[in-house]
Design a protein around this motif. Sequence first.
Motif, PDB file in Angstrom:
ATOM      1  N   MET A  35       1.828  -6.507  -1.512  1.00  0.00           N
ATOM      2  CA  MET A  35       0.453  -6.588  -1.992  1.00  0.00           C
ATOM      3  C   MET A  35      -0.182  -7.922  -1.627  1.00  0.00           C
ATOM      4  SD  MET A  35       0.679  -4.646  -5.688  1.00  0.00           S
ATOM      5  CE  MET A  35      -1.088  -4.383  -5.838  1.00  0.00           C
ATOM      6  N   LEU A  36       0.586  -8.985  -1.702  1.00  0.00           N
ATOM      7  CA  LEU A  36       0.074 -10.293  -1.301  1.00  0.00           C
ATOM      8  C   LEU A  36      -0.195 -10.335   0.199  1.00  0.00           C
ATOM      9  CD1 LEU A  36       2.385 -12.569  -3.486  1.00  0.00           C
ATOM     10  CD2 LEU A  36      -0.041 -12.048  -3.864  1.00  0.00           C
ATOM     11  N   ALA A  37       0.682  -9.671   0.974  1.00  0.00           N
ATOM     12  CA  ALA A  37       0.481  -9.615   2.420  1.00  0.00           C
ATOM     13  C   ALA A  37      -0.801  -8.857   2.752  1.00  0.00           C
ATOM     14  CB  ALA A  37       1.676  -8.946   3.088  1.00  0.00           C
ATOM     15  N   TYR A  38      -1.077  -7.806   1.996  1.00  0.00           N
ATOM     16  CA  TYR A  38      -2.316  -7.044   2.189  1.00  0.00           C
ATOM     17  C   TYR A  38      -3.535  -7.944   1.949  1.00  0.00           C
ATOM     18  CZ  TYR A  38      -6.077  -3.751   1.047  1.00  0.00           C
ATOM     19  OH  TYR A  38      -7.267  -3.084   0.992  1.00  0.00           O
ATOM     20  N   TRP A  39      -3.496  -8.727   0.882  1.00  0.00           N
ATOM     21  CA  TRP A  39      -4.599  -9.630   0.579  1.00  0.00           C
ATOM     22  C   TRP A  39      -4.756 -10.666   1.692  1.00  0.00           C
ATOM     23  CZ3 TRP A  39      -6.665 -14.343   0.003  1.00  0.00           C
ATOM     24  CH2 TRP A  39      -7.786 -14.482  -0.820  1.00  0.00           C
ATOM     25  N   ASP A  40      -3.634 -11.234   2.127  1.00  0.00           N
ATOM     26  CA  ASP A  40      -3.691 -12.264   3.160  1.00  0.00           C
ATOM     27  C   ASP A  40      -4.219 -11.692   4.479  1.00  0.00           C
ATOM     28  OD1 ASP A  40      -2.727 -14.137   1.387  1.00  0.00           O
ATOM     29  OD2 ASP A  40      -0.645 -14.005   2.093  1.00  0.00           O
ATOM     30  N   ASP A  41      -3.774 -10.500   4.833  1.00  0.00           N
ATOM     31  CA  ASP A  41      -4.266  -9.876   6.067  1.00  0.00           C
ATOM     32  C   ASP A  41      -5.754  -9.571   5.964  1.00  0.00           C
ATOM     33  OD1 ASP A  41      -1.833 -10.016   7.313  1.00  0.00           O
ATOM     34  OD2 ASP A  41      -1.298  -7.915   6.980  1.00  0.00           O
ATOM     35  N   GLU A  48     -12.286  -7.069  10.821  1.00  0.00           N
ATOM     36  CA  GLU A  48     -11.400  -6.582  11.880  1.00  0.00           C
ATOM     37  C   GLU A  48     -10.139  -5.942  11.327  1.00  0.00           C
ATOM     38  OE1 GLU A  48     -12.461  -6.682  14.969  1.00  0.00           O
ATOM     39  OE2 GLU A  48     -14.285  -7.654  14.206  1.00  0.00           O
ATOM     40  N   LYS A  49      -9.989  -5.910   9.998  1.00  0.00           N
ATOM     41  CA  LYS A  49      -8.730  -5.423   9.421  1.00  0.00           C
ATOM     42  C   LYS A  49      -8.505  -3.933   9.677  1.00  0.00           C
ATOM     43  CE  LYS A  49     -10.602  -4.546   4.762  1.00  0.00           C
ATOM     44  NZ  LYS A  49     -10.571  -4.981   3.341  1.00  0.00           N
ATOM     45  N   TRP A  50      -9.593  -3.155   9.815  1.00  0.00           N
ATOM     46  CA  TRP A  50      -9.427  -1.708   9.968  1.00  0.00           C
ATOM     47  C   TRP A  50      -8.681  -1.377  11.252  1.00  0.00           C
ATOM     48  CZ3 TRP A  50     -10.162   0.094   5.442  1.00  0.00           C
ATOM     49  CH2 TRP A  50     -11.125  -0.479   4.609  1.00  0.00           C
ATOM     50  N   ALA A  51      -9.008  -2.084  12.305  1.00  0.00           N
ATOM     51  CA  ALA A  51      -8.305  -1.856  13.575  1.00  0.00           C
ATOM     52  C   ALA A  51      -6.830  -2.197  13.436  1.00  0.00           C
ATOM     53  CB  ALA A  51      -8.944  -2.690  14.684  1.00  0.00           C
ATOM     54  N   PHE A  52      -6.535  -3.267  12.684  1.00  0.00           N
ATOM     55  CA  PHE A  52      -5.141  -3.659  12.467  1.00  0.00           C
ATOM     56  C   PHE A  52      -4.402  -2.614  11.643  1.00  0.00           C
ATOM     57  CE2 PHE A  52      -2.026  -5.843   9.694  1.00  0.00           C
ATOM     58  CZ  PHE A  52      -1.123  -6.241  10.677  1.00  0.00           C
ATOM     59  N   PHE A  53      -5.049  -2.123  10.589  1.00  0.00           N
ATOM     60  CA  PHE A  53      -4.409  -1.114   9.745  1.00  0.00           C
ATOM     61  C   PHE A  53      -4.015   0.108  10.571  1.00  0.00           C
ATOM     62  CE2 PHE A  53      -6.948  -2.499   5.716  1.00  0.00           C
ATOM     63  CZ  PHE A  53      -6.160  -3.631   5.625  1.00  0.00           C
ATOM     64  N   PHE A  54      -4.955   0.571  11.406  1.00  0.00           N
ATOM     65  CA  PHE A  54      -4.707   1.816  12.134  1.00  0.00           C
ATOM     66  C   PHE A  54      -3.845   1.632  13.383  1.00  0.00           C
ATOM     67  CE2 PHE A  54      -8.277   3.369   9.568  1.00  0.00           C
ATOM     68  CZ  PHE A  54      -7.765   4.606   9.186  1.00  0.00           C
ATOM     69  N   ASP A 270      -8.099   2.455   0.021  1.00  0.00           N
ATOM     70  CA  ASP A 270      -7.415   1.182  -0.176  1.00  0.00           C
ATOM     71  C   ASP A 270      -6.045   1.266   0.485  1.00  0.00           C
ATOM     72  OD1 ASP A 270      -6.215  -1.120  -1.051  1.00  0.00           O
ATOM     73  OD2 ASP A 270      -6.666  -0.822  -3.170  1.00  0.00           O
ATOM     74  N   PHE A 271      -5.814   0.442   1.500  1.00  0.00           N
ATOM     75  CA  PHE A 271      -4.575   0.505   2.260  1.00  0.00           C
ATOM     76  C   PHE A 271      -3.451  -0.324   1.644  1.00  0.00           C
ATOM     77  CE2 PHE A 271      -7.385   2.428   5.208  1.00  0.00           C
ATOM     78  CZ  PHE A 271      -6.598   3.183   6.067  1.00  0.00           C
ATOM     79  N   CYS A 272      -3.713  -0.953   0.513  1.00  0.00           N
ATOM     80  CA  CYS A 272      -2.663  -1.738  -0.138  1.00  0.00           C
ATOM     81  C   CYS A 272      -1.447  -0.862  -0.450  1.00  0.00           C
ATOM     82  CB  CYS A 272      -3.204  -2.366  -1.418  1.00  0.00           C
ATOM     83  SG  CYS A 272      -2.032  -3.446  -2.254  1.00  0.00           S
ATOM     84  N   ALA A 273      -1.715   0.397  -0.833  1.00  0.00           N
ATOM     85  CA  ALA A 273      -0.614   1.302  -1.161  1.00  0.00           C
ATOM     86  C   ALA A 273       0.295   1.535   0.043  1.00  0.00           C
ATOM     87  CB  ALA A 273      -1.167   2.624  -1.673  1.00  0.00           C
ATOM     88  N   LEU A 274      -0.283   1.597   1.237  1.00  0.00           N
ATOM     89  CA  LEU A 274       0.545   1.788   2.435  1.00  0.00           C
ATOM     90  C   LEU A 274       1.379   0.550   2.725  1.00  0.00           C
ATOM     91  CD1 LEU A 274      -1.626   3.775   4.993  1.00  0.00           C
ATOM     92  CD2 LEU A 274      -0.167   4.590   3.158  1.00  0.00           C
TER      93      LEU A 274
END
Length: 383
Positions: A35-41, A48-54, A270-274
């Motif tokens: 969860m902390l990594a999600y916040w930091d990313d 630009e996070k959406w491109a990274f998530f996918f 919310d991609f934190c769950a992934l």
Amino acid sequence: MYQHFYQRYLNAHSGKQHFACHSHYFWPDVTREAMLAYWDDSARLADEKWAFFFSDVVPQTQHFISETLNTGAPEQIVFAPNTHELVSRLLSCLDFSRQVRLLTTDSEFHSASRQLQRLEETGQLQCHREPAQPFASFTDRFIGQIQQHHWDMILVSQVFFNSGWVVEHLEQIVEAVTSSDTIIVIDGYHGFMALPTDLAPIAHRVFYLAGAYKYAQAGEGACFAHVPPNNTLRPVYTGWYAEFGELASPRADAVTYAKNGMQFAGATMDFCALYRLRAVFTLFAEEGLSVERINRYIKQLQQRFLELLDAQSHPQLNRSSLLIDDENCRGHFLTFELAEAQSAKALSEQLRGKGILTDYRDRRLRFGFGLYHSLDTLAVDLS
């Protein structure tokens, strides 16, 4: 044996025995780091996070799930915040200009059963619910129903949530469906990451729905479906994610869909769950904790628990009230059927007063087991 992975949850519940992990599984400590990594990313990447998530988080998690289920098609995994969203999207593929016929059971979870009942109230849906009991004849009876009628959709659980019964011969059930336009849905929530599951023989034909809240140990918000490839379904209930892969194309007169599992995607989530789910999969891979190994451990815990019950001769919790005695036919929780619903409620509350946390469904009291239980320290005082 595995308690060191769950120190934050165990410390928060010190002095209690949590036997409701079939409902809310304790999260391993790595999920907090995730969860902390999600916040930091999110802070680092912002828009630009959406491109990274996918390009990173989603494919890695798809791979883990596909490997666990042996689908051979990670790109056919689609995510949603809950299974109800996925069930609703599947239902929206049906032609409700006429009455729809659906075959299911009397033991499906509320995310499906409530929605189906509401649709029945409109007169648009005709639903047959095959009784789960007697368990020994369920598969033959269900296949018999499949063969008697044409069904627009068939929805059945891998493991019944209210008993723990494992539905036998899912492959035979799927093979009994001869109409190619019948949508087949398997609710795998109580099977995924609990029971070894090989979808390879039926992955071309079924939608398999599950999530992270229970045995995948990553909490809410990370549900998924395996979508059979090359289907021609066009869900009416659809979001802009479902157009991924087509967004750069000129706008067509007709709504277009992705050519993979994203066909059944919704919209912004919310991609934190992934992140949490990916962290659990990574931990298990590093520790060699396969589903087979987890299942063996849970069966040992169940056997030890029953031995402890035998020694206490409790009038309500005993082998005679145990709904499923054969460990090969049950999931990761023990279900005891009491005389009446009030008895189950009263006993659950009595146990809670002793720091023993369970849950109940009508007359049935359920005890679940997880990796944070220990064979050496397992105990239950019913006096």
